[in-house]
Design an enzyme around this catalytic site. Sequence first.
Site, PDB file in Angstrom:
ATOM      1  N   HIS A   1       0.864   4.143  -2.821  1.00 24.06           N
ATOM      2  CA  HIS A   1       0.277   5.609  -2.630  1.00 24.06           C
ATOM      3  C   HIS A   1       1.386   6.405  -3.103  1.00 24.06           C
ATOM      4  O   HIS A   1       1.026   7.605  -3.308  1.00 24.06           O
ATOM      5  CB  HIS A   1      -0.178   5.690  -1.106  1.00 24.06           C
TER       6      HIS A   1
ATOM      7  N   TRP B   1     -10.363  -8.800   2.453  1.00 26.73           N
ATOM      8  CA  TRP B   1     -11.225  -8.948   1.357  1.00 26.73           C
ATOM      9  C   TRP B   1     -11.058 -10.464   0.930  1.00 26.73           C
ATOM     10  O   TRP B   1     -11.935 -10.884   0.356  1.00 26.73           O
ATOM     11  CB  TRP B   1     -10.598  -8.470  -0.077  1.00 26.73           C
TER      12      TRP B   1
ATOM     13  N   ARG C   1       1.062  -1.257  -0.178  1.00 23.56           N
ATOM     14  CA  ARG C   1       0.053   0.073  -0.108  1.00 23.56           C
ATOM     15  C   ARG C   1       0.973   1.181  -0.059  1.00 23.56           C
ATOM     16  O   ARG C   1       0.600   2.266  -0.577  1.00 23.56           O
ATOM     17  CB  ARG C   1      -0.855   0.012   1.246  1.00 23.56           C
TER      18      ARG C   1
HETATM   19 ZN1  ZEM Z   1      -6.175  -0.282  -1.767  1.00 25.64          ZN
HETATM   20  N1  ZEM Z   1      -7.262   0.204  -0.252  1.00 25.64           N
HETATM   21  N2  ZEM Z   1      -7.440   0.885  -2.893  1.00 25.64           N
HETATM   22  N3  ZEM Z   1      -5.127  -0.612  -3.603  1.00 25.64           N
HETATM   23  N4  ZEM Z   1      -4.979  -1.507  -0.693  1.00 25.64           N
HETATM   24  C1  ZEM Z   1      -7.038  -0.291   1.176  1.00 25.64           C
HETATM   25  C2  ZEM Z   1      -6.034  -1.190   1.450  1.00 25.64           C
HETATM   26  C3  ZEM Z   1      -4.994  -1.621   0.571  1.00 25.64           C
HETATM   27  C4  ZEM Z   1      -8.595   1.614  -2.573  1.00 25.64           C
HETATM   28  C5  ZEM Z   1      -8.992   1.732  -1.262  1.00 25.64           C
HETATM   29  O1  ZEM Z   1      -9.769   2.851  -0.877  1.00 25.64           O
HETATM   30  C6  ZEM Z   1      -8.310   1.143  -0.107  1.00 25.64           C
HETATM   31  C7  ZEM Z   1      -5.417  -0.322  -4.841  1.00 25.64           C
HETATM   32  C8  ZEM Z   1      -6.614   0.600  -5.169  1.00 25.64           C
HETATM   33  C9  ZEM Z   1      -7.650   0.739  -4.251  1.00 25.64           C
HETATM   34  C10 ZEM Z   1      -3.872  -2.100  -1.250  1.00 25.64           C
HETATM   35  C11 ZEM Z   1      -3.266  -2.110  -2.445  1.00 25.64           C
HETATM   36  C12 ZEM Z   1      -3.908  -1.306  -3.409  1.00 25.64           C
HETATM   37  C13 ZEM Z   1      -7.835   0.323   2.094  1.00 25.64           C
HETATM   38  C14 ZEM Z   1      -8.137  -0.050   3.275  1.00 25.64           C
HETATM   39  C15 ZEM Z   1      -8.663   1.320   1.341  1.00 25.64           C
HETATM   40  C16 ZEM Z   1      -9.822   1.877   1.886  1.00 25.64           C
HETATM   41  C17 ZEM Z   1      -6.860   1.024   4.208  1.00 25.64           C
HETATM   42  C18 ZEM Z   1      -6.970   0.615   5.631  1.00 25.64           C
HETATM   43  O2  ZEM Z   1      -7.765   0.798   6.460  1.00 25.64           O
HETATM   44  O3  ZEM Z   1      -5.895  -0.041   6.161  1.00 25.64           O
HETATM   45  C19 ZEM Z   1      -9.430   1.903  -3.616  1.00 25.64           C
HETATM   46  C20 ZEM Z   1     -10.714   2.572  -3.628  1.00 25.64           C
HETATM   47  C21 ZEM Z   1      -8.767   1.596  -4.882  1.00 25.64           C
HETATM   48  C22 ZEM Z   1      -9.139   1.672  -6.265  1.00 25.64           C
HETATM   49  C23 ZEM Z   1      -9.309   0.694  -7.230  1.00 25.64           C
HETATM   50  C24 ZEM Z   1      -4.291  -0.689  -5.681  1.00 25.64           C
HETATM   51  C25 ZEM Z   1      -4.198  -0.497  -7.253  1.00 25.64           C
HETATM   52  C26 ZEM Z   1      -3.403  -1.305  -5.013  1.00 25.64           C
HETATM   53  C27 ZEM Z   1      -2.165  -1.860  -5.105  1.00 25.64           C
HETATM   54  C28 ZEM Z   1      -1.825  -2.212  -6.251  1.00 25.64           C
HETATM   55  C29 ZEM Z   1      -3.383  -2.972   0.060  1.00 25.64           C
HETATM   56  C30 ZEM Z   1      -2.298  -3.881  -0.236  1.00 25.64           C
HETATM   57  C31 ZEM Z   1      -4.176  -2.728   1.001  1.00 25.64           C
HETATM   58  C32 ZEM Z   1      -3.825  -3.406   2.244  1.00 25.64           C
HETATM   59  C33 ZEM Z   1      -3.152  -2.782   3.299  1.00 25.64           C
HETATM   60  C34 ZEM Z   1      -3.025  -3.188   4.780  1.00 25.64           C
HETATM   61  O4  ZEM Z   1      -2.616  -2.549   5.734  1.00 25.64           O
HETATM   62  O5  ZEM Z   1      -3.429  -4.411   4.844  1.00 25.64           O
END
Ligand code: ZEM
Length: 289
Positions: free
Chosen positions: A51, A190, A47
Amino acid sequence: LYQNGAAAPSAFAPKFEDYQAVYNEIASRLEEKEDYDDGSYGPVLVRLAWHASGTYDKETGTGGSNGATMRFAPESEHGANAGLKVARDFLEPVKAKFPWITYSDLWILAGVCAIQEMLGPAIPYRPGRSDRDVSACTPDGRLPDAAQAQDHLRNIFYRMGFNDQEIVALAGAHALGRCHSNRSGYEGPWTFSPTVLTNDFFKLLTEEKWQWKKWNGPKQYEDKKTKTLMMLPADMALVQDKKFNEWVKKYAADNDLFFKDFSAVIVKLFELGVPFKEGQERWVFKTSA
Ligand code: ZEM
């Protein structure tokens, strides 16, 4: 000592082996620190790398992983980046041990390492990012909002230069990790194996029945059967949109296709806006397994 215009010894020029040593250090810290979350810092490192990269704007060439500007406020304080200090702090001892690597290259290398160590596909990597100061921080609002749907996803990801297929492949990263109510407001993982990269995000999205979760938090879905898994409104938009859903079905049916496309698109994401030196080749690091 350096008389008559003789050059001082040139700065250390790290090679593949040096970056592999950084990879190995991150991998061994991942293995060592298993008492976090679902047993791994891997997802939060992915993440962080996402970001750092996903702020890119192709029109202005601003944002992207070149700069590591999330070290500074205001970017570190943007709502979307809540919780990522955990990932940055995890990497501080690595930076201290290998001070020659830039934060920008380190954060992306950590994302690559985390994906490979969580049994994902090989992610070719090349160095060349330099750290920039606070003036390069991007404005808030460049990362996707989980409460929104397909139009928003297209606006955000087209701005980075991605197409519909690439948006869906990238979203498959949500096989990893979880939502934390004290970070995003959302709660839960998920998939049933949040520390292993698979195409399960797509399988569950298509095969399970999803309903609104009844709770005081932001609107999210839960699976009807076990009520332990979650989907964001933005995730559900991928099956609700006809063009996105075609790719969801392809990736649900074919893990090899997902791995191939995910590797290609994450390399593209991680390299957005980076001025690599001409001739800098990509490397594939050896995993710890
Ligand atoms: Zn995420 N993501 N993401 N994401 N994401 C979260 C967590 C993680 C969206 C999003 O709002 C959120 C991509 C795309 C998008 C990861 C990777 C990638 C979380 C939760 C949210 C709300 C955060 C938390 O509470 O800790 C949205 C709307 C997306 C649009 C499509 C893409 C592209 C990613 C990588 C290629 C990962 C690995 C996490 C889990 C983080 C963790 O701490 O476990």
